[in-house]
Structures are given as structure tokens and as C-alpha cells.
Write a protein that holds these residues in place. Structure first.
Motif, PDB file in Angstrom:
ATOM      1  N   GLN A  44       0.649  -1.165   0.094  1.00  0.00           N
ATOM      2  CA  GLN A  44       0.086  -0.108  -0.080  1.00  0.00           C
ATOM      3  C   GLN A  44       0.728   1.289   0.057  1.00  0.00           C
ATOM      4  OE1 GLN A  44      -2.987  -0.330   2.722  1.00  0.00           O
ATOM      5  NE2 GLN A  44      -4.167  -2.095   1.681  1.00  0.00           N
ATOM      6  N   ASN A  45       2.135   1.380   0.512  1.00  0.00           N
ATOM      7  CA  ASN A  45       2.853   2.516   0.594  1.00  0.00           C
ATOM      8  C   ASN A  45       3.492   2.879  -0.766  1.00  0.00           C
ATOM      9  OD1 ASN A  45       2.235   3.270   3.184  1.00  0.00           O
ATOM     10  ND2 ASN A  45       3.886   1.812   4.000  1.00  0.00           N
ATOM     11  N   LEU A  46       3.432   1.735  -1.565  1.00  0.00           N
ATOM     12  CA  LEU A  46       3.973   1.952  -2.958  1.00  0.00           C
ATOM     13  C   LEU A  46       3.377   2.837  -3.820  1.00  0.00           C
ATOM     14  CD1 LEU A  46       6.192   0.617  -4.670  1.00  0.00           C
ATOM     15  CD2 LEU A  46       4.593  -1.083  -5.740  1.00  0.00           C
ATOM     16  N   SER A  47       2.158   3.254  -3.454  1.00  0.00           N
ATOM     17  CA  SER A  47       1.557   4.388  -4.201  1.00  0.00           C
ATOM     18  C   SER A  47       2.134   5.598  -3.970  1.00  0.00           C
ATOM     19  CB  SER A  47       0.025   4.353  -3.991  1.00  0.00           C
ATOM     20  OG  SER A  47      -0.437   4.559  -2.713  1.00  0.00           O
ATOM     21  N   LEU A  48       2.823   6.055  -2.692  1.00  0.00           N
ATOM     22  CA  LEU A  48       3.428   7.271  -2.320  1.00  0.00           C
ATOM     23  C   LEU A  48       4.657   7.196  -3.054  1.00  0.00           C
ATOM     24  CD1 LEU A  48       2.940   6.576   1.341  1.00  0.00           C
ATOM     25  CD2 LEU A  48       1.436   7.898  -0.182  1.00  0.00           C
ATOM     26  N   GLN A  49       5.066   6.579  -3.981  1.00  0.00           N
ATOM     27  CA  GLN A  49       6.398   6.548  -4.650  1.00  0.00           C
ATOM     28  C   GLN A  49       6.133   6.983  -6.026  1.00  0.00           C
ATOM     29  OE1 GLN A  49       9.510   5.889  -3.414  1.00  0.00           O
ATOM     30  NE2 GLN A  49       8.515   5.249  -1.446  1.00  0.00           N
ATOM     31  N   PRO A  50       7.365   7.728  -6.639  1.00  0.00           N
ATOM     32  CA  PRO A  50       6.834   8.145  -7.902  1.00  0.00           C
ATOM     33  C   PRO A  50       6.482   7.044  -8.913  1.00  0.00           C
ATOM     34  CG  PRO A  50       9.184   8.287  -7.288  1.00  0.00           C
ATOM     35  CD  PRO A  50       8.475   7.833  -6.035  1.00  0.00           C
ATOM     36  N   MET A  51       6.169   7.351 -10.185  1.00  0.00           N
ATOM     37  CA  MET A  51       5.740   6.306 -11.213  1.00  0.00           C
ATOM     38  C   MET A  51       7.150   5.438 -11.353  1.00  0.00           C
ATOM     39  SD  MET A  51       4.050   6.464 -14.868  1.00  0.00           S
ATOM     40  CE  MET A  51       2.632   6.716 -14.249  1.00  0.00           C
ATOM     41  N   VAL A  52       8.123   6.435 -11.879  1.00  0.00           N
ATOM     42  CA  VAL A  52       9.339   5.622 -12.112  1.00  0.00           C
ATOM     43  C   VAL A  52      10.210   5.453 -10.633  1.00  0.00           C
ATOM     44  CG1 VAL A  52      11.710   5.894 -13.276  1.00  0.00           C
ATOM     45  CG2 VAL A  52       9.535   6.596 -14.173  1.00  0.00           C
ATOM     46  N   LEU A  53      10.471   4.209 -10.292  1.00  0.00           N
ATOM     47  CA  LEU A  53      10.941   4.054  -8.796  1.00  0.00           C
ATOM     48  C   LEU A  53      12.177   4.055  -8.830  1.00  0.00           C
ATOM     49  CD1 LEU A  53       8.551   0.833  -8.480  1.00  0.00           C
ATOM     50  CD2 LEU A  53       8.323   2.894  -7.368  1.00  0.00           C
ATOM     51  N   PRO A  54      12.772   4.553  -7.716  1.00  0.00           N
ATOM     52  CA  PRO A  54      14.064   4.549  -7.257  1.00  0.00           C
ATOM     53  C   PRO A  54      14.709   3.125  -6.905  1.00  0.00           C
ATOM     54  CG  PRO A  54      12.974   5.272  -5.226  1.00  0.00           C
ATOM     55  CD  PRO A  54      12.037   5.036  -6.528  1.00  0.00           C
ATOM     56  N   ALA A  55      16.171   2.855  -6.788  1.00  0.00           N
ATOM     57  CA  ALA A  55      16.406   1.691  -6.429  1.00  0.00           C
ATOM     58  C   ALA A  55      16.296   1.303  -5.095  1.00  0.00           C
ATOM     59  CB  ALA A  55      17.967   1.555  -6.836  1.00  0.00           C
ATOM     60  N   GLY A  56      16.295   0.048  -4.482  1.00  0.00           N
ATOM     61  CA  GLY A  56      16.340  -0.420  -3.298  1.00  0.00           C
ATOM     62  C   GLY A  56      14.903  -0.502  -2.518  1.00  0.00           C
ATOM     63  N   ILE A  57      13.986  -0.304  -3.321  1.00  0.00           N
ATOM     64  CA  ILE A  57      12.357  -0.637  -2.641  1.00  0.00           C
ATOM     65  C   ILE A  57      11.952  -2.281  -2.704  1.00  0.00           C
ATOM     66  CG2 ILE A  57       9.836  -0.015  -2.884  1.00  0.00           C
ATOM     67  CD1 ILE A  57      10.650   2.803  -4.275  1.00  0.00           C
ATOM     68  N   LEU A  58      11.770  -2.444  -1.619  1.00  0.00           N
ATOM     69  CA  LEU A  58      11.365  -4.261  -1.550  1.00  0.00           C
ATOM     70  C   LEU A  58       9.866  -4.260  -1.753  1.00  0.00           C
ATOM     71  CD1 LEU A  58      13.336  -5.344   1.563  1.00  0.00           C
ATOM     72  CD2 LEU A  58      14.034  -5.288  -1.066  1.00  0.00           C
ATOM     73  N   ILE A  59       9.674  -5.087  -2.805  1.00  0.00           N
ATOM     74  CA  ILE A  59       8.047  -5.045  -3.261  1.00  0.00           C
ATOM     75  C   ILE A  59       7.798  -6.428  -3.104  1.00  0.00           C
ATOM     76  CG2 ILE A  59       6.676  -5.050  -5.051  1.00  0.00           C
ATOM     77  CD1 ILE A  59       8.084  -2.686  -6.339  1.00  0.00           C
TER      78      ILE A  59
END
Length: 77
Positions: A44-59
Motif C-alpha cells: 500500500q505504501n508503494l502508491s506514495l512513490q513516484p511512477m519511476v521507482l528508485p533503487a532499493g524498494i522491496l516489493i
């Protein structure tokens, strides 16, 4: 794709610069239709990220069973 399998059967993907959720869904599930939404529901917190994601986010990539294709329909008797 850098995917780690957890003991509970879920998969976790670590993003690299330039990833997008629909691209990740398409690469992991074979389609982005309905699966990108599944990823957003589970993360759910993924929607707070920009459309083009930075490195290091665990999904977390939840298990997904594609729906059965509809059978053949008959238009006239």
C-alpha cells in the motif's frame, strides 16, 4: 530480476533505478493487466512513490492465479 523467495511462498523484488510497477508485473506475472493492481494492494505504501521507482524498494509479489478464460458463447439457438 532480483527476486527472493520467502519461506511462506511470497516473492520479494528489490527495485533498480527506473523500474515501474507495470513493468515489474509484466516481467513477473507475464501480464500487467490486473497484476499491477494486485501489487499495489499488497504494497500500500508503494502508491506514495513516484511512477519511476528508485533503487532499493522491496516489493512483495503476491501469488496470482490468472482467471480461467471464458468459454465459447453461442449467440443464436
Amino acid at each position: 530480476m532480483n527476486i527472493t523467495e520467502r519461506p511462506d511462498g511470497t516473492s520479494v523484488y528489490a527495485t533498480v533505478d527506473g523500474d515501474m510497477v507495470d513493468q515489474i508485473a509484466n516481467a513477473f506475472y507475464g501480464s500487467h493487466l490486473g497484476t499491477a493492481e494486485l501489487i499495489y494492494e499488497r504494497n500500500q505504501n508503494l502508491s506514495l512513490q513516484p511512477m519511476v521507482l528508485p533503487a532499493g524498494i522491496l516489493i512483495i509479489l503476491p501469488k496470482y492465479t490468472p482467471p480461467e478464460p471464458p468459454g465459447q458463447i453461442q449467440l443464436w439457438d
